[in-house]
Write an enzyme that holds these catalytic residues in place. Structure first.
Site, short mmCIF file in Angstrom:
data_model
loop_
_atom_site.label_atom_id
_atom_site.label_comp_id
_atom_site.label_asym_id
_atom_site.label_seq_id
_atom_site.Cartn_x
_atom_site.Cartn_y
_atom_site.Cartn_z
N TRP A 111 -76.19 24.37 62.22
CA TRP A 111 -74.98 24.19 61.41
C TRP A 111 -74.93 22.82 60.76
O TRP A 111 -74.51 22.69 59.61
CB TRP A 111 -73.73 24.49 62.23
CG TRP A 111 -73.62 25.95 62.52
CD1 TRP A 111 -73.74 26.57 63.72
CD2 TRP A 111 -73.44 27.01 61.55
NE1 TRP A 111 -73.63 27.94 63.57
CE2 TRP A 111 -73.44 28.23 62.26
CE3 TRP A 111 -73.28 27.04 60.16
CZ2 TRP A 111 -73.28 29.47 61.62
CZ3 TRP A 111 -73.12 28.26 59.52
CH2 TRP A 111 -73.12 29.46 60.25
N ASP B 176 -67.20 19.20 62.29
CA ASP B 176 -67.17 20.66 62.26
C ASP B 176 -66.93 21.13 63.69
O ASP B 176 -67.82 21.06 64.53
CB ASP B 176 -68.51 21.19 61.73
CG ASP B 176 -68.57 22.73 61.72
OD1 ASP B 176 -67.61 23.37 62.18
OD2 ASP B 176 -69.59 23.26 61.23
N LYS C 254 -64.25 31.91 65.85
CA LYS C 254 -64.90 31.64 67.14
C LYS C 254 -63.83 31.50 68.24
O LYS C 254 -63.76 32.30 69.14
CB LYS C 254 -65.73 30.36 67.07
CG LYS C 254 -67.13 30.47 66.46
CD LYS C 254 -67.21 31.07 65.11
CE LYS C 254 -68.58 31.26 64.54
NZ LYS C 254 -69.11 30.16 63.75
C1 LIG Z 1 -69.76 29.88 62.51
C2 LIG Z 1 -69.91 28.45 62.16
C3 LIG Z 1 -69.88 28.01 60.82
C4 LIG Z 1 -69.74 28.97 59.65
O1 LIG Z 1 -68.51 29.54 59.65
P1 LIG Z 1 -68.08 30.56 58.47
O2 LIG Z 1 -66.64 30.75 58.77
O3 LIG Z 1 -68.90 31.79 58.66
O4 LIG Z 1 -68.32 29.90 57.19
C5 LIG Z 1 -70.00 26.67 60.58
N1 LIG Z 1 -70.13 25.79 61.57
C6 LIG Z 1 -70.17 26.17 62.87
C7 LIG Z 1 -70.32 25.14 63.94
C8 LIG Z 1 -70.06 27.51 63.20
O5 LIG Z 1 -70.10 27.90 64.48
#
Ligand SMILES: *Cc1c(COP(=O)(O)O)cnc(C)c1O
Length: 366
Positions: free
Chosen positions: A109, A178, A202
């Site tokens: 990521w 993030d 998540k």
């Molecule tokens: C799932 C995830 C993303 C991407 O998320 P989307 O909502 O599909 O754009 C980005 N960063 C992390 C750490 C993730 O787990």
């Protein structure tokens, strides 16, 4: 009429995302589906400008602020486009008169965030664990953050690699994180960050919603050609209703926030999550059959990747897991092996069931 499936028959859902939600939340959403509190309609069917929805939206923001202890000088935005859209929005909004930003590369990521930011600025890799296959967080002393960097970006929890920050470095420029896969899993000190963002699917609620928590001083410096839909100032001025927000995801996330409060808040979730993670890592570490790729200090409490001694047994392992209603255990297609995601809504019981099955499988195949 369809048959209602009793809650006890729900799967042990180890999905990395979209992921498990608390059964109590889904039951409440079910009960309110056709007639939301006497309005005669579903939340899906009502205007985002209606009194009922405004109350849903404001309550959700207030509960989120309470849970995370968000200081008054931070804006909370409920947006669309997922965390991935933020990979572009962040440089567009935060660069200001700078033309570089620092990124720490700890896995898949982080790498995606770096690639996207590279379209808008010069990305400096402050530190990377790529040479050790992303098995750790690079030691803070090695980070190279420059006063000329507009911000430093981290991924607090690498969902695929299972690497998590358990503390924070002191940095001299705004810290951007993030937190898609570990927000609300434990208390954090929001004031240490310039900006936090997290896709909902998540550990918050349904897909289609991304949260952005941003310090007010970082607003108003977006590049001139920034699309309005990516401009934090536009969204904050409009209360995240510059256009139609993802109303149902916002509502359902609000129910999750209430559920978290009822559990005792984030300190209590941290205790529960720590115990779940320790249960699983202990099972892995105390066997010669399973192994975990991440160094102990940086292991994630949310996503636990592990491998079997012989990858030829993966298929059988997964088959047995499915037979026990344990789902979504294959590791990400880029890394293989197994991964158990154990977010807030995954209970200790589910982890115990997995650990018991792992021991059983090892006795038969080890
Ligand atoms: C799932 C995830 C993303 C991407 O998320 P989307 O909502 O599909 O754009 C980005 N960063 C992390 C750490 C993730 O787990």
């Amino acid at each position: 009429m369809t048959q209602m499936i009793p809650v006890t028959e729900r799967a042990h859902n180890f999905s990395a995302g979209p992921a498990a939600l608390p059964a109590e939340v889904l039951e409440q959403a079910r009960d309110e589906m056709l007639d939301y509190r006497g309005t005669g309609m579903s939340v899906i069917e009502m205007s985002h400008r209606s009194d009922a929805f405004i109350e849903i939206a404001e309550t959700a923001e207030k509960d989120l602020r309470d849970l995370l202890g968000v200081p008054a000088d931070y804006h909370v935005l409920f947006l669309q486009g997922g965390a991935t859209q933020q990979f572009a929005a962040i440089p567009l909004n935060l660069l200001g008169d700078k033309n570089s930003a620092a990124y720490v590369n700890t896995g898949v990521w982080s790498t995606k965030a770096i690639e996207e930011a590279g379209k808008y600025c010069s990305v400096r890799i402050a530190a990377s664990s790529e040479s050790t296959k992303f098995d750790r967080i690079p030691a803070y002393a090695s980070w190279q953050v420059d006063a000329g960097d507009a911000y430093v970006h981290i991924c607090s929890n690498e969902t695929i690699g299972g690497v998590q920050f358990h503390d924070l470095p002191a940095v001299s420029v705004p810290l951007v994180a993030d937190m898609s896969s570990d927000i609300l899993s434990r208390p954090i000190d929001v004031s240490r960050y310039g900006l936090i963002y997290a896709g909902a699917q998540k550990n918050i609620g349904p897909a289609g919603l991304v949260l952005v928590i941003v310090h007010k001083d970082l607003l108003g410096r977006a590049r001139k050609d920034t699309p309005s839909m990516l401009d934090y100032k536009v969204h904050s001025k409009a209360g995240s209703m510059s256009n139609t927000p993802p109303t149902y995801a916002w509502y359902l996330s609000g129910l999750v926030f209430k559920w978290l409060k009822a559990q005792g808040g984030l300190a209590r979730m941290a205790a529960i999550n720590r115990r779940k993670a320790e249960t699983l890592y202990h099972a892995i570490d105390s066997s010669n059959f399973y192994s975990a790729p991440v160094i102990r200090e940086n292991r994630s409490w949310m996503n636990v990747p592990f491998t079997l001694a012989d990858a030829k047994l993966d298929k059988d392992f997964l088959k047995g897991a499915e037979a026990r209603r344990m789902t979504h255990l294959p590791g990400h297609r880029s890394v293989g092996g197994m991964r158990a995601s154990i977010y807030n809504a995954v209970s200790q019981d589910s982890v115990d069931a997995l650990v018991a099955y792992m021991a059983e499988f090892e006795r038969e195949h080890g």
